[in-house]
Design a protein around this motif. Structure first.
Motif, PDB file in Angstrom:
ATOM      1  N   THR A   1       0.859  -1.178   0.000  1.00 27.57           N
ATOM      2  CA  THR A   1       0.000   0.000   0.000  1.00 27.57           C
ATOM      3  C   THR A   1       0.894   1.227   0.000  1.00 27.57           C
ATOM      4  N   PRO A   2       0.689   2.158  -0.932  1.00 25.14           N
ATOM      5  CA  PRO A   2       1.499   3.385  -0.944  1.00 25.14           C
ATOM      6  C   PRO A   2       1.340   4.153   0.374  1.00 25.14           C
ATOM      7  N   PRO A   3       2.407   4.759   0.864  1.00 24.64           N
ATOM      8  CA  PRO A   3       2.361   5.481   2.138  1.00 24.64           C
ATOM      9  C   PRO A   3       1.246   6.524   2.210  1.00 24.64           C
ATOM     10  N   SER A   4       0.996   7.244   1.121  1.00 24.17           N
ATOM     11  CA  SER A   4      -0.034   8.281   1.174  1.00 24.17           C
ATOM     12  C   SER A   4      -1.421   7.689   1.417  1.00 24.17           C
ATOM     13  N   LYS A   5      -1.681   6.505   0.914  1.00 25.26           N
ATOM     14  CA  LYS A   5      -2.981   5.865   1.149  1.00 25.26           C
ATOM     15  C   LYS A   5      -3.121   5.455   2.611  1.00 25.26           C
ATOM     16  N   TYR A   6      -2.053   4.994   3.208  1.00 22.37           N
ATOM     17  CA  TYR A   6      -2.068   4.609   4.611  1.00 22.37           C
ATOM     18  C   TYR A   6      -2.324   5.830   5.495  1.00 22.37           C
ATOM     19  N   VAL A   7      -1.589   6.921   5.252  1.00 25.64           N
ATOM     20  CA  VAL A   7      -1.750   8.144   6.042  1.00 25.64           C
ATOM     21  C   VAL A   7      -3.133   8.763   5.812  1.00 25.64           C
ATOM     22  N   SER A   8      -3.609   8.762   4.572  1.00 26.84           N
ATOM     23  CA  SER A   8      -4.931   9.324   4.309  1.00 26.84           C
ATOM     24  C   SER A   8      -6.014   8.545   5.053  1.00 26.84           C
ATOM     25  N   HIS A   9      -5.860   7.235   5.169  1.00 30.46           N
ATOM     26  CA  HIS A   9      -6.814   6.436   5.940  1.00 30.46           C
ATOM     27  C   HIS A   9      -6.764   6.806   7.416  1.00 30.46           C
ATOM     28  N   LEU A  10      -5.569   6.963   7.965  1.00 28.96           N
ATOM     29  CA  LEU A  10      -5.433   7.321   9.380  1.00 28.96           C
ATOM     30  C   LEU A  10      -6.052   8.684   9.677  1.00 28.96           C
ATOM     31  N   LEU A  11      -5.827   9.659   8.814  1.00 32.07           N
ATOM     32  CA  LEU A  11      -6.350  11.010   9.040  1.00 32.07           C
ATOM     33  C   LEU A  11      -7.812  11.149   8.641  1.00 32.07           C
ATOM     34  N   GLY A  12      -8.238  10.423   7.637  1.00 36.12           N
ATOM     35  CA  GLY A  12      -9.540  10.657   7.047  1.00 36.12           C
ATOM     36  C   GLY A  12     -10.695   9.835   7.566  1.00 36.12           C
ATOM     37  N   HIS A  13     -10.436   8.806   8.372  1.00 35.35           N
ATOM     38  CA  HIS A  13     -11.574   8.000   8.826  1.00 35.35           C
ATOM     39  C   HIS A  13     -12.405   8.790   9.832  1.00 35.35           C
ATOM     40  N   GLU A  14     -13.664   8.396   9.990  1.00 34.33           N
ATOM     41  CA  GLU A  14     -14.623   9.196  10.758  1.00 34.33           C
ATOM     42  C   GLU A  14     -15.149   8.491  12.007  1.00 34.33           C
ATOM     43  N   ARG A  15     -14.582   7.380  12.358  1.00 40.38           N
ATOM     44  CA  ARG A  15     -15.068   6.641  13.524  1.00 40.38           C
ATOM     45  C   ARG A  15     -14.718   7.339  14.834  1.00 40.38           C
TER      46      ARG A  15
END
Length: 66
Positions: A6-20
């Motif tokens: 998984t590209p690093p930007s996708k991993y970081v975007s998931h960490l910052l962007g999730h709404e739970r």
């Protein structure tokens, strides 16, 4: 990028962007500072990547950064 599943930007975007519960966005909403957050980037360049975080602030959120 061939070394990452998984590209690093996708991993970081998931960490910052999730709404739970417990997320950055849920914290900002609970404090009345923001209404939305999006994060994402591009790993398509060989020597650098772009990454953007967009947060829609409430009036209280805008006042808190002045």
């Amino acid at each position: 990028m061939e070394h990452y599943k998984t590209p690093p930007s996708k991993y970081v975007s998931h960490l910052l962007g999730h709404e739970r519960k417990g997320s950055l966005l849920s914290f900002l909403i609970a404090k009345g500072l923001a209404t939305s957050l999006s994060a994402g980037g591009s790993d398509s360049y060989s020597c650098f990547s772009e990454f953007e975080v967009t947060i829609t602030l409430t009036d209280k959120g805008v006042d808190s950064i002045r």
